[in-house]
Write a protein that holds these residues in place. Structure first.
Motif, PDB file in Angstrom:
ATOM      1  N   ALA A 199       0.234  -1.450   0.311  1.00 20.24           N
ATOM      2  CA  ALA A 199      -0.109   0.219  -0.007  1.00 20.24           C
ATOM      3  C   ALA A 199       0.934   1.468   0.044  1.00 20.24           C
ATOM      4  N   GLY A 200       0.343   2.110  -0.720  1.00 26.60           N
ATOM      5  CA  GLY A 200       1.059   3.298  -1.235  1.00 26.60           C
ATOM      6  C   GLY A 200       0.994   4.251   0.539  1.00 26.60           C
ATOM      7  N   ARG A 201       1.816   5.450   0.364  1.00 28.34           N
ATOM      8  CA  ARG A 201       1.739   5.814   1.332  1.00 28.34           C
ATOM      9  C   ARG A 201       0.044   7.740   1.363  1.00 28.34           C
ATOM     10  N   THR A 202      -0.335   7.597   0.544  1.00 30.19           N
ATOM     11  CA  THR A 202      -1.260   8.321   0.355  1.00 30.19           C
ATOM     12  C   THR A 202      -1.800   7.686  -1.102  1.00 30.19           C
ATOM     13  N   TYR A 203      -2.838   8.602  -1.251  1.00 33.59           N
ATOM     14  CA  TYR A 203      -3.866   8.415  -2.624  1.00 33.59           C
ATOM     15  C   TYR A 203      -2.646   8.113  -4.222  1.00 33.59           C
ATOM     16  N   ARG A 204      -2.375   8.709  -4.165  1.00 36.60           N
ATOM     17  CA  ARG A 204      -1.675   8.959  -5.833  1.00 36.60           C
ATOM     18  C   ARG A 204      -0.613   8.081  -5.183  1.00 36.60           C
ATOM     19  N   VAL A 205      -0.049   7.830  -6.942  1.00 30.17           N
ATOM     20  CA  VAL A 205       1.214   6.737  -7.232  1.00 30.17           C
ATOM     21  C   VAL A 205       2.309   8.201  -6.545  1.00 30.17           C
ATOM     22  N   THR A 206       3.206   7.954  -5.636  1.00 31.04           N
ATOM     23  CA  THR A 206       4.580   9.166  -5.866  1.00 31.04           C
ATOM     24  C   THR A 206       5.881   8.778  -5.835  1.00 31.04           C
ATOM     25  N   GLY A 207       6.404   7.002  -5.764  1.00 32.28           N
ATOM     26  CA  GLY A 207       7.717   6.928  -6.463  1.00 32.28           C
ATOM     27  C   GLY A 207       7.602   5.266  -6.554  1.00 32.28           C
ATOM     28  N   THR A 208       8.639   4.703  -7.006  1.00 40.62           N
ATOM     29  CA  THR A 208       8.758   3.502  -6.890  1.00 40.62           C
ATOM     30  C   THR A 208       9.582   2.388  -6.238  1.00 40.62           C
ATOM     31  N   LYS A 209       9.447   3.027  -5.069  1.00 39.63           N
ATOM     32  CA  LYS A 209      10.987   2.568  -4.540  1.00 39.63           C
ATOM     33  C   LYS A 209      10.474   1.999  -3.043  1.00 39.63           C
ATOM     34  N   PRO A 210      10.635   0.570  -2.832  1.00 38.49           N
ATOM     35  CA  PRO A 210      10.093   0.119  -1.705  1.00 38.49           C
ATOM     36  C   PRO A 210       9.607   1.161  -1.074  1.00 38.49           C
ATOM     37  N   ALA A 211      10.375   2.437  -0.469  1.00 38.86           N
ATOM     38  CA  ALA A 211      10.386   3.496   0.556  1.00 38.86           C
ATOM     39  C   ALA A 211       9.531   4.297   0.702  1.00 38.86           C
ATOM     40  N   ASP A 212       8.566   4.435  -0.861  1.00 39.72           N
ATOM     41  CA  ASP A 212       7.681   4.788  -1.469  1.00 39.72           C
ATOM     42  C   ASP A 212       6.513   4.347  -0.520  1.00 39.72           C
ATOM     43  N   PHE A 213       6.122   3.100  -0.470  1.00 37.61           N
ATOM     44  CA  PHE A 213       5.274   2.340   0.374  1.00 37.61           C
ATOM     45  C   PHE A 213       5.176   1.913   1.625  1.00 37.61           C
ATOM     46  N   GLY A 214       3.667   1.637   2.224  1.00 33.36           N
ATOM     47  CA  GLY A 214       4.248   0.909   3.732  1.00 33.36           C
ATOM     48  C   GLY A 214       3.841  -0.406   3.954  1.00 33.36           C
ATOM     49  N   SER A 215       2.290  -0.455   3.920  1.00 32.94           N
ATOM     50  CA  SER A 215       2.255  -1.339   3.764  1.00 32.94           C
ATOM     51  C   SER A 215       2.483  -3.130   3.160  1.00 32.94           C
ATOM     52  N   TRP A 216       3.025  -3.708   3.716  1.00 32.04           N
ATOM     53  CA  TRP A 216       2.972  -5.140   2.810  1.00 32.04           C
ATOM     54  C   TRP A 216       2.481  -6.043   2.942  1.00 32.04           C
ATOM     55  N   GLY A 217       2.721  -7.241   1.889  1.00 33.46           N
ATOM     56  CA  GLY A 217       1.652  -8.512   2.042  1.00 33.46           C
ATOM     57  C   GLY A 217       3.150  -9.565   2.308  1.00 33.46           C
ATOM     58  N   GLN A 218       2.793 -10.451   2.297  1.00 29.78           N
ATOM     59  CA  GLN A 218       3.798 -11.558   2.566  1.00 29.78           C
ATOM     60  C   GLN A 218       4.404 -12.305   1.795  1.00 29.78           C
ATOM     61  N   GLY A 219       3.764 -12.631   0.782  1.00 32.45           N
ATOM     62  CA  GLY A 219       4.234 -12.151  -0.868  1.00 32.45           C
ATOM     63  C   GLY A 219       3.294 -13.427  -1.249  1.00 32.45           C
ATOM     64  N   THR A 220       3.756 -13.533  -2.815  1.00 31.40           N
ATOM     65  CA  THR A 220       3.217 -15.034  -3.325  1.00 31.40           C
ATOM     66  C   THR A 220       4.619 -15.777  -4.442  1.00 31.40           C
ATOM     67  N   GLN A 221       4.765 -17.451  -4.211  1.00 37.68           N
ATOM     68  CA  GLN A 221       5.264 -17.664  -5.572  1.00 37.68           C
ATOM     69  C   GLN A 221       5.239 -17.303  -7.050  1.00 37.68           C
ATOM     70  N   VAL A 222       5.549 -17.363  -7.599  1.00 41.10           N
ATOM     71  CA  VAL A 222       5.463 -17.292  -9.082  1.00 41.10           C
ATOM     72  C   VAL A 222       6.995 -17.666  -9.463  1.00 41.10           C
ATOM     73  N   THR A 223       6.530 -19.004 -10.746  1.00 41.61           N
ATOM     74  CA  THR A 223       7.764 -19.687 -10.662  1.00 41.61           C
ATOM     75  C   THR A 223       7.434 -19.994 -12.231  1.00 41.61           C
ATOM     76  N   VAL A 224       8.241 -19.209 -13.017  1.00 45.50           N
ATOM     77  CA  VAL A 224       7.561 -19.778 -14.407  1.00 45.50           C
ATOM     78  C   VAL A 224       8.960 -20.672 -15.398  1.00 45.50           C
ATOM     79  N   SER A 225       8.018 -21.529 -16.286  1.00 37.83           N
ATOM     80  CA  SER A 225       9.354 -22.511 -16.171  1.00 37.83           C
ATOM     81  C   SER A 225       9.571 -22.642 -18.202  1.00 37.83           C
ATOM     82  N   SER A 226      10.851 -22.575 -18.001  1.00 38.42           N
ATOM     83  CA  SER A 226      11.105 -22.650 -19.749  1.00 38.42           C
ATOM     84  C   SER A 226      10.967 -23.417 -20.536  1.00 38.42           C
TER      85      SER A 226
END
Length: 125
Positions: free
Chosen positions: A98-125
């Protein structure tokens, strides 16, 4: 703080599509810009896509532009990442944030606040 839960990851072959979801049980979800990041083994967490609170402004990493689409449904407190034409280099743990405000203010992890636990995506060739 917004509690976030990702889902939809899995093991797929190159060229197919996958849709990730990020859900929140909190009404505050609709007030924030949201983003997707990913982290491959041994690499730093990198920006993938972001969307503003209304869903009418988006931003993408160059590596996924034209293949991935970020969207949100505020009535369902859910954000999505539609991933098409997947490549082995898309393999990573994908995190929503989740961002820190209503608009996108940057693309660095520090520009965002709360995080989920993650989900693995694996793409095989």
């Amino acid at each position: 703080q917004v509690h976030l839960v990702e889902s939809g990851g899995g093991l797929v072959q190159a060229g197919v599509s996958l849709r990730l979801s990020c859900a929140s049980s909190e009404r505050a979800f609709s007030s924030y810009a949201m983003g997707w990041f990913r982290q491959a083994p041994g690499k730093e967490r990198e920006f993938v896509a972001a969307i503003n609170w209304r869903g009418d402004d988006t931003d993408y990493a160059t590596s996924v532009k034209g293949r991935f689409t970020v969207s949100r449904d505020n009535a369902k407190n859910t954000m999505y990442l539609q991933m098409n034409s997947l490549k082995p280099e898309d393999t990573a743990v994908y995190y929503c944030t989740a961002g820190r405000t209503y608009r996108v203010t940057g693309t660095k992890p520090a520009d965002f606040g709360s995080w989920g636990q993650g989900t693995q995506v694996t793409v095989s060739s």
